[in-house]
Scaffold this active site. Structure first.
Site, PDB file in Angstrom:
ATOM      1  CE  LYS A   9      99.983  79.795  74.195  1.00 52.62           C
ATOM      2  NZ  LYS A   9      99.658  79.668  72.798  1.00 52.62           N
ATOM      3  CE1 TYR A  49      99.570  84.818  71.081  1.00 49.24           C
ATOM      4  CE2 TYR A  49      97.030  84.592  72.719  1.00 49.24           C
ATOM      5  CZ  TYR A  49      98.896  83.958  72.094  1.00 49.24           C
ATOM      6  OH  TYR A  49      98.861  82.826  73.370  1.00 49.24           O
ATOM      7  NE  ARG A  85     111.288  82.165  70.864  1.00 54.20           N
ATOM      8  CZ  ARG A  85     109.871  81.993  69.887  1.00 54.20           C
ATOM      9  NH1 ARG A  85     108.901  82.817  71.140  1.00 54.20           N
ATOM     10  NH2 ARG A  85     109.721  81.342  69.193  1.00 54.20           N
ATOM     11  CG  ASN A 112     101.434  76.124  71.753  1.00 55.19           C
ATOM     12  OD1 ASN A 112     100.644  76.847  72.996  1.00 55.19           O
ATOM     13  ND2 ASN A 112     101.960  76.661  70.904  1.00 55.19           N
TER      14      ASN A 112
HETATM   15  P1  CMP Z   1     101.899  81.307  70.681  1.00 59.26           P
HETATM   16  O1  CMP Z   1     103.634  81.056  70.912  1.00 59.26           O
HETATM   17  O2  CMP Z   1     101.255  81.954  72.002  1.00 59.26           O
HETATM   18  O3  CMP Z   1     102.256  82.207  69.724  1.00 59.26           O
HETATM   19  C1  CMP Z   1     100.739  82.564  68.801  1.00 59.26           C
HETATM   20  C2  CMP Z   1      99.631  81.280  68.684  1.00 59.26           C
HETATM   21  O4  CMP Z   1      98.840  81.004  67.947  1.00 59.26           O
HETATM   22  C3  CMP Z   1     100.978  79.897  69.197  1.00 59.26           C
HETATM   23  O5  CMP Z   1     101.547  80.100  70.191  1.00 59.26           O
HETATM   24  C4  CMP Z   1      99.664  78.834  68.965  1.00 59.26           C
HETATM   25  O6  CMP Z   1      98.546  78.410  70.682  1.00 59.26           O
HETATM   26  C5  CMP Z   1      98.383  79.206  68.041  1.00 59.26           C
HETATM   27  N1  CMP Z   1      98.473  78.588  66.322  1.00 59.26           N
HETATM   28  C6  CMP Z   1      97.729  78.054  66.208  1.00 59.26           C
HETATM   29  N2  CMP Z   1      97.762  77.743  65.247  1.00 59.26           N
HETATM   30  C7  CMP Z   1      99.014  78.238  65.173  1.00 59.26           C
HETATM   31  C8  CMP Z   1      99.543  78.110  63.917  1.00 59.26           C
HETATM   32  N3  CMP Z   1      99.483  77.209  62.373  1.00 59.26           N
HETATM   33  N4  CMP Z   1     101.210  78.957  63.392  1.00 59.26           N
HETATM   34  C9  CMP Z   1     101.402  79.428  64.934  1.00 59.26           C
HETATM   35  N5  CMP Z   1     101.008  79.179  66.247  1.00 59.26           N
HETATM   36  C10 CMP Z   1      99.411  78.745  65.793  1.00 59.26           C
END
Ligand code: CMP
Length: 139
Positions: A9, A49, A85, A112
């Site tokens: 990211k 997304y 994962r 993240n």
């Molecule tokens: P990702 O695995 O890319 O999937 C969805 C993304 O939403 C997650 O990683 C985070 O970058 C983002 N995100 C932000 N807030 C939340 C949350 N509360 N729970 C899950 N994903 C979140």
């Protein structure tokens, strides 16, 4: 042999840890079958997304994902969806295991560092979102 989509990211690219992330995949025996750096538009991020479009973090997440370039990769290997994962750690870095990418480099639940597909069906959708079959090399 299984495939999954991995994204470094904008925060990961900005932290200059592209090589560090790839090293962790390769050290685990995972093969990179495709890779490119791109800068998503807002609508491209929203399309990727789309499953999260009703979530409260959708707008912020898609803004973040368009804030800078990302590296998208197809990873290949046995059980690679789960393996990836494990290497990434939990979405929330506070819950991620010691030694995982997110535990070491993530700064909040949104920023993240990496994304990885969570199931075979999502992997198929996510891979085809970024790559056509001519761009993926099985090795
Ligand atoms: P990702 O695995 O890319 O999937 C969805 C993304 O939403 C997650 O990683 C985070 O970058 C983002 N995100 C932000 N807030 C939340 C949350 N509360 N729970 C899950 N994903 C979140």
């Amino acid at each position: 042999m299984e495939r999954t989509l991995s994204i470094i990211k904008p925060d990961g690219v900005a932290k200059n840890i592209i090589g560090e992330v790839i090293k962790r995949f390769e050290s685990a025996g995972i093969k990179i079958a495709a890779m490119k750096m791109i800068h998503l538009t807002k609508s491209q991020a929203q399309g990727f997304y789309a499953v999260h479009k009703e979530r409260p973090f959708f707008d912020s997440l898609t803004d973040f994902m368009t804030s800078g370039p990302i590296v998208v990769m197809v990873l290949e290997g046995e059980n690679v969806i789960a393996e990836n994962r494990k290497i990434m750690g939990a979405t929330n870095f506070k819950e991620a295991e010691e030694g995982t990418i997110r535990r070491e480099y993530a700064t909040d639940i949104e920023k993240n560092v990496v994304h990885g597909s969570d199931a075979p069906e999502t992997a198929a959708f996510e891979i085809s979102y970024f790559f056509n079959h001519l761009e993926i090399q099985s090795r």
